[in-house]
Design a protein around this motif. Structure first.
Motif, short mmCIF file in Angstrom:
data_model
loop_
_atom_site.label_atom_id
_atom_site.label_comp_id
_atom_site.label_asym_id
_atom_site.label_seq_id
_atom_site.Cartn_x
_atom_site.Cartn_y
_atom_site.Cartn_z
N LEU A 289 -13.16 -3.93 11.24
CA LEU A 289 -14.28 -3.75 10.60
C LEU A 289 -13.28 -1.61 10.32
CD1 LEU A 289 -16.51 -4.88 13.18
CD2 LEU A 289 -15.92 -4.93 11.23
N PHE A 290 -13.79 -0.90 9.65
CA PHE A 290 -13.40 -0.21 9.70
C PHE A 290 -13.68 0.79 11.35
CE2 PHE A 290 -18.34 1.26 8.87
CZ PHE A 290 -18.63 2.97 9.60
N VAL A 291 -14.63 1.03 11.83
CA VAL A 291 -14.57 1.16 13.47
C VAL A 291 -13.69 0.84 13.77
CG1 VAL A 291 -17.18 2.05 13.07
CG2 VAL A 291 -16.06 -0.31 13.71
N ASP B 189 -25.86 2.77 9.50
CA ASP B 189 -26.74 4.24 10.56
C ASP B 189 -25.04 4.73 10.80
OD1 ASP B 189 -28.80 3.60 9.59
OD2 ASP B 189 -29.92 3.19 10.20
N VAL B 190 -24.15 3.89 10.36
CA VAL B 190 -22.56 4.46 11.05
C VAL B 190 -21.89 5.24 9.95
CG1 VAL B 190 -20.54 3.73 12.42
CG2 VAL B 190 -23.51 3.29 13.36
N ARG B 191 -21.40 6.13 10.39
CA ARG B 191 -19.97 6.59 9.38
C ARG B 191 -19.11 7.23 9.95
NH1 ARG B 191 -21.86 5.26 4.07
NH2 ARG B 191 -20.33 7.19 3.33
N ALA B 192 -18.20 6.84 9.12
CA ALA B 192 -16.75 7.66 9.89
C ALA B 192 -15.57 7.69 8.86
CB ALA B 192 -15.61 7.04 11.09
N GLU B 193 -14.38 8.95 8.92
CA GLU B 193 -13.90 9.84 8.24
C GLU B 193 -12.35 8.29 8.64
OE1 GLU B 193 -13.13 12.09 6.08
OE2 GLU B 193 -15.09 12.46 5.91
N ILE B 194 -12.49 7.51 7.96
CA ILE B 194 -11.26 6.55 7.23
C ILE B 194 -9.93 7.24 6.37
CG2 ILE B 194 -10.40 4.30 7.65
CD1 ILE B 194 -12.12 4.87 10.11
N THR B 195 -9.26 6.81 7.34
CA THR B 195 -7.69 7.45 6.49
C THR B 195 -6.80 6.61 5.93
OG1 THR B 195 -7.40 9.67 7.80
CG2 THR B 195 -5.69 8.51 6.46
N ARG B 196 -6.10 6.14 4.64
CA ARG B 196 -5.71 5.21 3.70
C ARG B 196 -5.22 5.64 3.02
NH1 ARG B 196 -9.03 0.34 4.88
NH2 ARG B 196 -11.04 0.17 5.61
N PRO B 197 -3.77 4.95 2.48
CA PRO B 197 -2.78 5.17 1.28
C PRO B 197 -3.67 5.19 0.29
CG PRO B 197 -1.74 3.58 2.81
CD PRO B 197 -3.38 3.69 2.94
N GLU C 10 0.99 -1.16 0.17
CA GLU C 10 -0.18 0.28 -0.02
C GLU C 10 1.17 1.21 -0.22
OE1 GLU C 10 -4.62 -0.65 2.54
OE2 GLU C 10 -1.65 -1.52 3.51
N TYR C 11 0.86 2.40 -1.47
CA TYR C 11 1.73 3.41 -1.05
C TYR C 11 0.75 4.17 -1.70
CZ TYR C 11 1.25 0.75 -5.10
OH TYR C 11 1.02 0.19 -6.47
N GLY C 12 1.13 5.98 -1.64
CA GLY C 12 0.47 6.67 -2.02
C GLY C 12 0.72 7.31 -0.96
N ASP C 13 -0.20 8.55 -1.36
CA ASP C 13 -0.40 9.94 -0.13
C ASP C 13 -1.71 8.84 0.09
OD1 ASP C 13 1.09 11.72 -0.99
OD2 ASP C 13 0.30 12.88 -2.66
N ASP C 14 -1.36 9.23 1.77
CA ASP C 14 -2.82 9.02 2.54
C ASP C 14 -4.17 9.51 2.50
OD1 ASP C 14 -1.09 6.82 3.81
OD2 ASP C 14 -0.83 7.81 5.49
N TYR C 15 -5.17 9.51 2.63
CA TYR C 15 -6.31 10.28 2.20
C TYR C 15 -7.54 10.23 2.92
CZ TYR C 15 -8.93 7.88 -0.87
OH TYR C 15 -9.34 6.78 -2.43
N SER C 16 -8.05 10.71 3.35
CA SER C 16 -9.35 10.47 4.40
C SER C 16 -11.02 10.64 3.55
CB SER C 16 -9.69 11.65 4.61
OG SER C 16 -8.50 11.31 6.65
N PHE C 17 -11.94 9.86 4.18
CA PHE C 17 -12.83 9.41 3.32
C PHE C 17 -13.64 9.19 4.16
CE2 PHE C 17 -15.64 8.10 -0.17
CZ PHE C 17 -16.51 8.53 -0.73
N GLU C 18 -15.39 9.44 3.59
CA GLU C 18 -16.16 9.10 5.00
C GLU C 18 -17.05 7.50 4.38
OE1 GLU C 18 -19.61 11.55 7.13
OE2 GLU C 18 -20.03 10.37 5.85
N GLU C 19 -16.84 6.55 5.25
CA GLU C 19 -16.54 5.43 4.93
C GLU C 19 -17.84 4.38 6.07
OE1 GLU C 19 -13.42 2.49 5.25
OE2 GLU C 19 -11.94 3.51 4.22
N GLY C 20 -18.61 3.49 5.82
CA GLY C 20 -19.38 2.84 6.00
C GLY C 20 -19.30 1.34 5.64
N CYS C 21 -20.11 0.75 5.78
CA CYS C 21 -20.39 -0.59 6.71
C CYS C 21 -21.76 -1.37 6.02
CB CYS C 21 -19.40 -1.27 7.23
SG CYS C 21 -19.05 -2.99 7.18
N LEU C 22 -22.69 -2.59 5.41
CA LEU C 22 -23.31 -3.05 5.24
C LEU C 22 -23.48 -3.81 6.47
CD1 LEU C 22 -23.21 -3.96 1.44
CD2 LEU C 22 -24.74 -3.00 2.83
N SER C 23 -21.89 -4.61 7.25
CA SER C 23 -22.67 -5.11 8.77
C SER C 23 -22.83 -3.43 9.86
CB SER C 23 -21.56 -6.12 9.12
OG SER C 23 -21.54 -7.28 8.32
#
Length: 184
Positions: free
Chosen positions: A148-150, A102-110, A86-99
């Motif tokens: 899990l993303f949380v 009604d819960v979403r959160a900003e997660i940072t990933r490459p 995994e490489y490149g710039d890290d960036y944040s995005f609001e993720e959710g999950c079918l499991s």
């Protein structure tokens, strides 16, 4: 067949998935996983989310992209995937999950990754993905690792979500798709 989706709190979501024996017939399961994902308006679905503890996920990143995006989305199955880098710039995005509805959160990933996987015909691939497609792959791959993303949230953010997560595990959520709740 559309599978019920396992809700937050089920132990299978925290367990590392088992490798699938090469050559195993998976066509029906993959078709059903795509149907389940589509029915729930999702962009990805991992086998643990349908109560199968094996290393398989499906994605359709086309739904994450706008027409003006240069990136092209993909719709495919990943069997026994291994993220090699995994490489490149890290960036944040609001993720959710079918499991975890009604819960979403900003997660940072490459922003980029290289992954090795088998397709549904048991052909081995090594490919690079970036942008939204890489993010969807990373999210679904985490499911195979029991993450899990949380789990990426820390401190106050995690404490603020605690009651919502308990509600999800008890079935105190409304979804347009069938779910199985561990504390119901």
């Amino acid at each position: 067949m559309i599978y019920p989706i396992v809700a937050y709190g089920n132990p299978i979501l925290k367990k590392e998935a088992d490798e699938i024996n090469e050559g195993t017939a998976l066509d029906e399961m993959i078709q059903n996983m795509f149907a389940t994902m589509d029915n729930a308006n999702g962009v990805g679905l991992a086998a643990p989310q349908i109560n199968e503890g094996v290393r398989l996920f499906v994605i359709d990143s086309n739904l994450m992209l706008d027409e003006e995006d240069e990136e092209k989305g993909i719709r495919k199955a990943f069997i026994n995937p291994i993220i090699l880098d995994e490489y490149g710039d890290d960036y944040s995005f609001e993720e959710g999950c079918l499991s975890i509805p009604d819960v979403r959160a900003e997660i940072t990933r490459p922003e980029k990754l290289t992954i090795e996987y088998f397709d549904e015909n048991w052909n081995l691939h090594e490919e690079e993905f970036s942008g939204m497609t890489a993010r969807v792959i990373q999210h679904e791959y985490d499911h195979l690792e029991g993450i899990l993303f949380v789990d990426y949230l820390k401190g106050l953010k995690k404490r603020l979500l605690k009651s919502k997560l308990v509600d999800v595990s008890k079935g105190k959520v409304s979804t347009d798709y069938r779910m199985v709740y561990p504390l119901r």
